[in-house]
Design a protein around this motif. Structure first.
Motif, PDB file in Angstrom:
ATOM      1  N   HIS A 133     -11.380   7.957   4.108  1.00 20.35           N
ATOM      2  CA  HIS A 133     -10.260   7.349   4.833  1.00 20.35           C
ATOM      3  C   HIS A 133     -10.408   5.846   4.986  1.00 20.35           C
ATOM      4  CE1 HIS A 133      -7.418  10.476   5.540  1.00 20.35           C
ATOM      5  NE2 HIS A 133      -8.413  11.327   5.673  1.00 20.35           N
ATOM      6  N   TRP A 182      -2.026  -7.819  11.842  1.00 24.92           N
ATOM      7  CA  TRP A 182      -0.613  -7.476  11.632  1.00 24.92           C
ATOM      8  C   TRP A 182       0.221  -8.397  12.518  1.00 24.92           C
ATOM      9  CZ3 TRP A 182       2.361  -3.384  14.770  1.00 24.92           C
ATOM     10  CH2 TRP A 182       3.718  -3.385  14.384  1.00 24.92           C
ATOM     11  N   TYR A 220      -0.173  11.761   9.943  1.00 22.45           N
ATOM     12  CA  TYR A 220      -0.216  10.396  10.472  1.00 22.45           C
ATOM     13  C   TYR A 220      -0.348  10.464  11.992  1.00 22.45           C
ATOM     14  CZ  TYR A 220       1.968   8.326   6.201  1.00 22.45           C
ATOM     15  OH  TYR A 220       2.262   7.894   4.932  1.00 22.45           O
ATOM     16  N   PHE A 251       2.186  -1.603  20.831  1.00 26.65           N
ATOM     17  CA  PHE A 251       2.521  -2.837  20.139  1.00 26.65           C
ATOM     18  C   PHE A 251       2.008  -4.037  20.917  1.00 26.65           C
ATOM     19  CE2 PHE A 251       5.259  -6.473  19.423  1.00 26.65           C
ATOM     20  CZ  PHE A 251       5.295  -6.541  18.057  1.00 26.65           C
ATOM     21  N   LEU A 280       5.784  -1.495  11.347  1.00 28.73           N
ATOM     22  CA  LEU A 280       4.399  -1.041  11.194  1.00 28.73           C
ATOM     23  C   LEU A 280       4.337  -0.177   9.934  1.00 28.73           C
ATOM     24  CD1 LEU A 280       1.478  -0.720  12.351  1.00 28.73           C
ATOM     25  CD2 LEU A 280       2.274   1.385  13.405  1.00 28.73           C
ATOM     26  N   PHE A 337       3.575  -0.849  -6.580  1.00 29.08           N
ATOM     27  CA  PHE A 337       2.823  -0.341  -5.422  1.00 29.08           C
ATOM     28  C   PHE A 337       1.516   0.316  -5.849  1.00 29.08           C
ATOM     29  CE2 PHE A 337       3.172   4.232  -3.843  1.00 29.08           C
ATOM     30  CZ  PHE A 337       1.981   4.188  -3.150  1.00 29.08           C
ATOM     31  N   GLU A 370      -0.514   7.692  15.245  1.00 23.28           N
ATOM     32  CA  GLU A 370      -0.495   6.291  15.685  1.00 23.28           C
ATOM     33  C   GLU A 370      -1.204   6.185  17.023  1.00 23.28           C
ATOM     34  OE1 GLU A 370       3.614   4.970  13.429  1.00 23.28           O
ATOM     35  OE2 GLU A 370       3.548   4.895  15.607  1.00 23.28           O
ATOM     36  N   SER A 399      -0.777  -1.331   8.938  1.00 26.69           N
ATOM     37  CA  SER A 399      -1.761  -0.604   9.725  1.00 26.69           C
ATOM     38  C   SER A 399      -3.168  -0.781   9.170  1.00 26.69           C
ATOM     39  CB  SER A 399      -1.388   0.877   9.746  1.00 26.69           C
ATOM     40  OG  SER A 399      -2.268   1.562  10.569  1.00 26.69           O
ATOM     41  N   ARG A 400      -3.276  -0.953   7.861  1.00 26.19           N
ATOM     42  CA  ARG A 400      -4.599  -1.135   7.255  1.00 26.19           C
ATOM     43  C   ARG A 400      -5.082  -2.582   7.346  1.00 26.19           C
ATOM     44  NH1 ARG A 400      -7.135   2.298   3.798  1.00 26.19           N
ATOM     45  NH2 ARG A 400      -8.678   0.718   4.190  1.00 26.19           N
ATOM     46  N   CYS A 419      -8.002   5.595   1.992  1.00 30.03           N
ATOM     47  CA  CYS A 419      -6.702   6.286   1.984  1.00 30.03           C
ATOM     48  C   CYS A 419      -5.605   5.384   2.530  1.00 30.03           C
ATOM     49  CB  CYS A 419      -6.786   7.557   2.833  1.00 30.03           C
ATOM     50  SG  CYS A 419      -5.209   8.419   2.994  1.00 30.03           S
ATOM     51  N   ILE A 420      -4.462   5.410   1.841  1.00 32.42           N
ATOM     52  CA  ILE A 420      -3.313   4.603   2.262  1.00 32.42           C
ATOM     53  C   ILE A 420      -2.155   5.490   2.706  1.00 32.42           C
ATOM     54  CG2 ILE A 420      -3.919   2.570   0.909  1.00 32.42           C
ATOM     55  CD1 ILE A 420      -2.086   3.625  -1.308  1.00 32.42           C
ATOM     56  N   GLY A 421      -2.400   6.779   2.806  1.00 30.90           N
ATOM     57  CA  GLY A 421      -1.374   7.687   3.329  1.00 30.90           C
ATOM     58  C   GLY A 421      -0.156   7.807   2.439  1.00 30.90           C
ATOM     59  N   CYS A 422      -0.340   7.759   1.116  1.00 30.42           N
ATOM     60  CA  CYS A 422       0.817   7.649   0.212  1.00 30.42           C
ATOM     61  C   CYS A 422       1.379   8.998  -0.232  1.00 30.42           C
ATOM     62  CB  CYS A 422       0.469   6.813  -1.006  1.00 30.42           C
ATOM     63  SG  CYS A 422      -0.549   7.655  -2.226  1.00 30.42           S
ATOM     64  N   LEU A 426       0.834  -1.211   0.000  1.00 30.32           N
ATOM     65  CA  LEU A 426       0.000   0.000   0.000  1.00 30.32           C
ATOM     66  C   LEU A 426       0.860   1.249   0.000  1.00 30.32           C
ATOM     67  CD1 LEU A 426      -3.017  -0.815   2.339  1.00 30.32           C
ATOM     68  CD2 LEU A 426      -2.863  -0.947  -0.127  1.00 30.32           C
ATOM     69  N   GLU A 427       2.190   1.090   0.055  1.00 26.30           N
ATOM     70  CA  GLU A 427       3.008   2.299   0.015  1.00 26.30           C
ATOM     71  C   GLU A 427       4.361   2.135  -0.663  1.00 26.30           C
ATOM     72  OE1 GLU A 427       2.802   0.593   3.276  1.00 26.30           O
ATOM     73  OE2 GLU A 427       4.059   1.789   4.610  1.00 26.30           O
ATOM     74  N   ASN A 483       2.298   1.353   6.540  1.00 26.22           N
ATOM     75  CA  ASN A 483       0.915   1.789   6.304  1.00 26.22           C
ATOM     76  C   ASN A 483       0.053   0.577   5.968  1.00 26.22           C
ATOM     77  OD1 ASN A 483       1.934   4.307   6.631  1.00 26.22           O
ATOM     78  ND2 ASN A 483       1.419   5.065   4.580  1.00 26.22           N
ATOM     79  N   ILE A 487      -1.794  -1.834  17.528  1.00 23.82           N
ATOM     80  CA  ILE A 487      -1.525  -0.438  17.199  1.00 23.82           C
ATOM     81  C   ILE A 487      -2.045  -0.151  15.801  1.00 23.82           C
ATOM     82  CG2 ILE A 487       0.801  -1.022  16.375  1.00 23.82           C
ATOM     83  CD1 ILE A 487       1.728   1.674  17.461  1.00 23.82           C
ATOM     84  N   LYS A 488      -2.542   1.062  15.613  1.00 24.12           N
ATOM     85  CA  LYS A 488      -3.027   1.470  14.294  1.00 24.12           C
ATOM     86  C   LYS A 488      -2.381   2.798  13.919  1.00 24.12           C
ATOM     87  CE  LYS A 488      -6.033  -1.538  12.802  1.00 24.12           C
ATOM     88  NZ  LYS A 488      -5.838  -2.203  11.509  1.00 24.12           N
ATOM     89  N   ARG A 489      -2.133   2.950  12.646  1.00 24.70           N
ATOM     90  CA  ARG A 489      -1.694   4.254  12.144  1.00 24.70           C
ATOM     91  C   ARG A 489      -2.845   4.841  11.334  1.00 24.70           C
ATOM     92  NH1 ARG A 489       3.311   3.525   8.865  1.00 24.70           N
ATOM     93  NH2 ARG A 489       4.254   3.313  10.911  1.00 24.70           N
ATOM     94  N   HIS A 490      -3.289   6.004  11.744  1.00 21.53           N
ATOM     95  CA  HIS A 490      -4.400   6.649  11.032  1.00 21.53           C
ATOM     96  C   HIS A 490      -3.866   7.795  10.178  1.00 21.53           C
ATOM     97  CE1 HIS A 490      -6.968   4.499  13.834  1.00 21.53           C
ATOM     98  NE2 HIS A 490      -6.382   5.100  14.859  1.00 21.53           N
ATOM     99  N   PHE A 491      -4.586   8.088   9.124  1.00 18.56           N
ATOM    100  CA  PHE A 491      -4.196   9.191   8.239  1.00 18.56           C
ATOM    101  C   PHE A 491      -5.282  10.256   8.250  1.00 18.56           C
ATOM    102  CE2 PHE A 491      -2.963   5.113   6.131  1.00 18.56           C
ATOM    103  CZ  PHE A 491      -1.673   5.103   6.607  1.00 18.56           C
TER     104      PHE A 491
END
Lengths: 578, 491
Positions: free
Chosen positions: B9, A250, B39, B45, A240, A216, B41, A245-246, B12-15, A210-211, A242, B48-52
């Motif tokens: 979102h 994980w 971003y 751990f 971790l 990609f 977080e 994270s999606r 969205c992949i935050g690219c 995804l990145e 992206n 954990i999630k990373r949001h955009f």
């Protein structure tokens, strides 16, 4: 609603100007805005070269200044479908990089001194061709080497090297994808996967598609499509990303333990009878495997399954949890979700855990094991061999394969080498195992990217070991520093290439072209060589190799010239358009 | 029509493709962004999630940037796009204070502000904004919210969506689908010094106030930096304006305060005039394009308190000058009478900034109702301190006014710092009020101490040192107040 009560049509904005206007698109100058200053652009499609995916790009060219205004996507490209990652539009930064090398340079000081002078392409070609002709006449074929980091085209260079009759192709693959490739190749010969993410029900990634990674952008599009259609995703990655994270799951195992984690999933698929029995029975060489596992057993499929279960009995989720530091229940959960997805199981390892470590090849091998267990090979939503989806065009004329073996590429003591043992080159040279008269590096920067850069520096400095080093590169690099010729080659918008990639469950081929040349030709101004239209005298390999090969064998006596003659105009030199 | 975006979102992949495509399309300078991806977080751990969060101009239905722009450089177009005319902009950066979303930046090469304008130049050609075209995962959808059948309308109708900072009352036209709350609420996640790939941009070096709670295990790991745009010239402007207004407010009472002779007749107006002129110079000099200050007169936006304030300052300068001229001409009687309307004008001079700051919708601290009375108190404080210098030693009434103003000011300071604030942004700014430093000393405390010294000087009958202390003490506070208001993150 209109007055008559019928709904008015929804007017949505367009993504691209209509194709029929591409020769002359009128738009408004954003620099002048809000003053409405009209300007005209010619739109020329090409493909991106900032990774290997070959996504479509469209250059907006100012017909007056002959400069690229911007690069957008190409809506007709089947892989990228008009959409791009950040690297696509950023191509303009490379074209306009104030520090780029615009003219061929020849070293004037000592090697590595950084002193160069501008020369003409004619001087470069005559010097290199003369040396190479002498080498070929003196049977020093192994003293010619082409070392590539990023080919950007399918097969073109293989043809060139064959036409010279040399075994000269070296690559960066063994510090990159070789181990992942061999893990795949051992299953079916195809050394890369082509997952059908868009139709998958379960996506298992040992990559961050995804990145990052090749493909990609086209992969991200289809992974998100698949997830929107209900696919679940598990990402195995120590970082971790992206992508991680999606993911629905994980898993971050201890680095290097990924194979056991995958085998634990295989263990669950086998123990809980979630595998595709029919597929295995029909397509897998289970009889050979059974004979290996239990030479006494009778060749019965049920016996095979039992033997297989016994073989992987050690790989319990609990054992993997201990070794990998991943929750055993989660491993089971993921394995069952894979089992539920059946043949709609798409996977990929983009180098990641497979790359650059001892035993990394087992990562892709174990991953493909899961695909095979699920019968997800060549299925809708499954994981195709890359050969199903990649189309490599055959050239008009195919020189015979070379009859030589260059032991600097495949040394005899590494009979199982998968791709050239490229990283050993300076060490073998140090041992006096050969000399290179003419060394081409092509977007390859071992001084920087290989683990032992100083060994490379030492080799490249040594004029007794490397006669002449020509660095074909779009940018300055640590390796170009030690070259005798620094030869500026075009970025994505400045070169011809034919490229096809396994981006999704379909087959396509793309055509990269130097957009300023095409624009000039469209305006009725013929161009002989691409460097005449590119910024400065930036060239492209395809034409460079034609010219070089022609000059190596001007009279045809070496048998090289005939491969560069036009199929339409006998005896004359082929042009890039032909 | 109302053009706007839905940012999906869930896709969205935050690219950052949108960020780069926008930069390419609009030639955005290095370090500035018309759109960017934050971003955040959340969690620890391995859970954990990373949001955009894709951030940009909201093309607000009630756009505060349009209201505050003194020269009508910002415009709400008929199609709902909020657009900027960079040629008209004078670089006052008031819009940057008015925007609750940090969507505007100053293009330092041009001396003009810029922001996302929905690629209006493309829309004119019926093309989508560049970010929407490039997005690999169709996470940016552009369209007309007034058309009920448009893609964006259908998305908003068919899905739960949110906007950024709805409490600001701007009616944003960027709607977020699937965005995590932690990304939408500025200041809820901590901001470590190190981001994912880099150091945090040092634009706002103040550490996060320890008393402000952040969500456990939530941190911003990537975001663009935003500079503090209004600095010492604005703090000093508040001070010089207070001096000018203060002496003019007290001027009609000069005789009653025991001031006599030239001290009573010329000093107040002379002081007011000099400090008003300094005020004006500070205001003009702080523009990114000072040579364009005259546009305040040639293309005024009468809704903007920058324009109204300019008129008030102009009128005050004129009347003060007239009074001075009358004195020179010997018409003391008329001059004395004119001091009354001038004192009223001076109250406006002192107080209009409260209305201007209230238009700064991005600075909730400045929108406080306390600001107007506080500004009036500051004017009296400055006026009495300056007049004390020229008054006889036995001027006890003036001394009491001064001491009373110091106490009142201190009360306002304590209320701003420790009182209740309605919004998170104002609470954050109030906390920053205690941490802002001036010459590496906590400015608020420096202000308290120096003002106390001023009070002691007044009581001890040392008016000159008293005036110096009061002015320095008040400047310390203005510095802290102006800066603290701009410190809380808007994203």
């Amino acid at each position: 609603m209109s007055k008559s009560g019928t709904p008015l049509p929804v007017i949505e904005l367009e993504t691209y100007p209509p194709v029929e206007t591409w020769d002359d698109v009128t738009d408004l100058d954003p620099a002048a805005w809000p003053r409405q200053v009209e300007r005209h652009s010619m739109l020329v499609p090409t493909t991106c070269f900032n990774c290997e995916a070959g996504c479509g790009l469209m250059a907006w060219i100012d017909p007056e200044t002959q400069k690229i205004r911007k690069l957008e996507g190409n809506p007709h490209h089947p892989g990228s479908r008009g959409r791009n990652c950040a690297k696509g539009p950023a191509t303009l930064n490379q074209v306009e990089d104030p520090e780029r090398i615009l003219y061929p340079l020849k070293r004037v000081g000592e090697r590595g001194s950084g002193q160069f002078e501008r020369v003409t392409w004619d001087e470069v070609l005559d010097d290199l061709a003369g040396r190479m002709r002498t080498a070929l006449l003196e049977e020093r074929h192994d003293e010619i080497m082409y070392h590539v980091g990023r080919p950007g085209a399918d097969g073109y260079m293989d043809r060139v090297l064959r036409s010279w009759g040399v075994d000269a192709h070296n690559s960066h693959t063994n510090v990159c994808s070789a181990s992942a490739r061999v893990g795949y190749a051992l299953w079916s010969g195809a050394d890369r996967p082509s997952p059908d993410h868009a139709n998958a029900k379960f996506i298992l990634m040992l990559s961050a598609h995804l990145e990052t990674g090749h493909y990609f952008n086209p992969h991200a599009q289809r992974i998100v499509e698949g997830m929107n259609a209900g696919a679940k995703m598990c990402v195995i990655d120590v970082r971790l990303s992206n992508t991680a994270s999606r993911a629905d799951w994980w898993l971050a195992p201890r680095p290097g333990t990924e194979p056991l984690l995958l085998l634990a999933m295989a263990h669950v698929l086998l123990e809980e009878e979630l595998y595709d029995r029919d597929f295995l029975e029909r397509w897998v060489n289970w009889k050979d495997t059974l004979a290996f596992l239990d030479p006494e057993a009778k060749p019965d499929f049920d016996v095979f399954i039992e033997a297989l279960k016994k073989h992987y009995a050690f790989a319990t989720p609990e054992a993997a949890a201990e070794e990998c530091d991943v929750d055993a229940d989660m491993i089971r959960e993921v394995a069952r979700a894979i089992g539920e997805a059946g043949p709609a199981f798409a996977t990929h390892v983009w180098r990641s855990a497979a790359s650059g470590n001892l035993g990394g090849w087992q990562v892709s091998r174990c991953l493909q094991f899961l695909v095979v267990l699920m019968g997800a090979v060549g299925t809708e939503g499954g994981t195709n061999p890359n050969s199903h989806n990649k189309f490599v065009a055959r050239p008009f004329d195919n020189p015979p394969p070379q009859k030589r073996w260059n032991e600097l590429l495949y040394p005899p003591e590494f009979p199982l080498a998968y791709h050239e043992m490229s990283f050993l080159l300076p060490h073998m040279m140090e041992e006096g195992r050969g000399r290179i008269d003419t060394y081409f590096t092509r977007v390859y920067n071992p001084v920087w990217t290989n683990p032992d850069g100083l060994m490379w520096e030492q080799l490249l400095r040594d004029e007794s070991r490397i006669g002449v080093h020509a660095a074909l590169t779009p940018t300055w690099s640590e390796t170009a520093q030690y070259a005798d010729y620094v030869l500026p080659m075009g970025v994505g918008a400045e070169r011809h290439d034919l490229l096809s990639q396994e981006t999704h469950a379909a087959k396509w081929i793309s055509f990269r072209q130097p957009v300023l040349r095409v624009a000039r030709e469209r305006m009725g101004d013929p161009v002989e060589f691409t460097w005449q239209a590119n910024p400065g005298e930036v060239w492209e390999e395809d034409e460079f190799w034609i010219e070089l090969s022609w000059r190596i064998d001007p009279d045809g006596s070496l048998g090289i010239r005939k491969h560069y003659e036009s199929p339409y105009r006998p005896g004359e030199k082929i042009t890039i358009d032909e | 029509m109302q053009y706007g975006f839905v940012i999906d979102h869930d896709n969205c992949i935050g690219c950052h493709a949108c960020t780069v495509a926008c930069k390419s399309e609009n030639d955005v300078p290095v370090g500035n962004f018309r759109t960017s991806v934050k971003y955040v977080e959340e969690g620890a751990f391995p859970a954990i999630k990373r949001h955009f969060l894709v951030q940009r101009c909201n093309h607000c239905t009630d756009a505060p940037c349009v209201t505050i722009c003194p020269v009508n450089a910002l415009e709400k177009r008929e199609d709902g796009i909020v657009d900027i005319d960079r040629d008209a902009c004078i670089g006052c950066r008031a819009c940057m204070q008015a925007c609750p979303y940090d969507a505007i930046y100053l293009n330092e090469d041009m001396g003009a502000v810029e922001k996302c304008h929905f690629c209006a130049h493309r829309v004119e050609q019926n093309l989508e904004p560049a970010c929407a075209v490039v997005c690999p995962t169709n996470a940016i959808i552009a369209g007309d919210f007034h058309d009920p059948e448009s893609k964006v309308s259908l998305l908003v109708r068919g899905n739960p969506t949110k906007v950024r900072r709805p409490e600001q009352g701007t009616s944003p036209n960027v709607h977020y689908k699937g965005a995590a709350d932690i990304t939408l609420q500025p200041g809820r996640a901590s901001r470590p010094d190190t981001y994912l790939f880099s150091q945090r941009p040092p634009a706002k070096p103040e550490p996060w106030p320890s008393q402000l709670p952040t969500v456990k295990d939530a941190r911003v790991v990537l975001d663009v930096g935003h500079k503090v745009e209004w600095g010492w010239p604005v703090a000093l402007y508040l001070l010089t304006k207070s001096i000018a207004a203060g002496v003019a407010v007290l001027a009609p009472f000069a005789t009653a305060l025991g001031i006599s002779g030239w001290r009573s007749s010329i000093f107040p107006e002379l002081t007011a005039l000099v400090f008003t002129l300094i005020t004006l110079v500070l205001l003009v000099e702080d523009l990114a394009r000072p040579s364009r200050f005259y546009r305040l007169l040639t293309r005024p936006n009468w809704n903007s308190w920058l324009v109204k304030g300019g008129v008030i300052l102009g009128a005050f300068t004129a009347l003060t000058s007239i009074i001075l001229l009358l004195r020179v001409a010997g018409a003391h009687g008329v001059a004395d009478i004119l001091r009354w309307p001038n004192a009223i004008l001076a109250l406006f001079v002192a107080g209009y900034t409260a209305f201007l700051f209230a238009q700064c919708k991005g600075r909730d601290l400045w929108e406080s109702r306390l600001l107007l009375p506080h500004l009036l108190v500051q004017a009296i404080l400055c006026g009495s301190a300056v007049l004390l210098v020229v008054s006889p030693v036995e001027a006890t009434v003036l001394t009491w006014i001064l001491l009373g103003s110091i106490v009142a000011h201190a009360c306002f300071c304590l209320l701003e710092r420790h009182g209740h604030h309605a919004t998170a942004n104002a609470q954050q700014a109030a906390a920053f009020l205690g941490t802002v430093r001036l010459w590496d000393i906590p400015a608020l405390w420096a202000g308290y101490i120096v003002l106390a010294l001023g009070a002691v000087s007044a009581i001890s009958g040392i008016p000159f040192s008293c005036a110096i202390a009061v002015l320095i003490g008040l400047y310390c506070y203005e510095h802290a107040y102006v800066r603290a208001g701009q410190l809380p993150p808007l994203s």
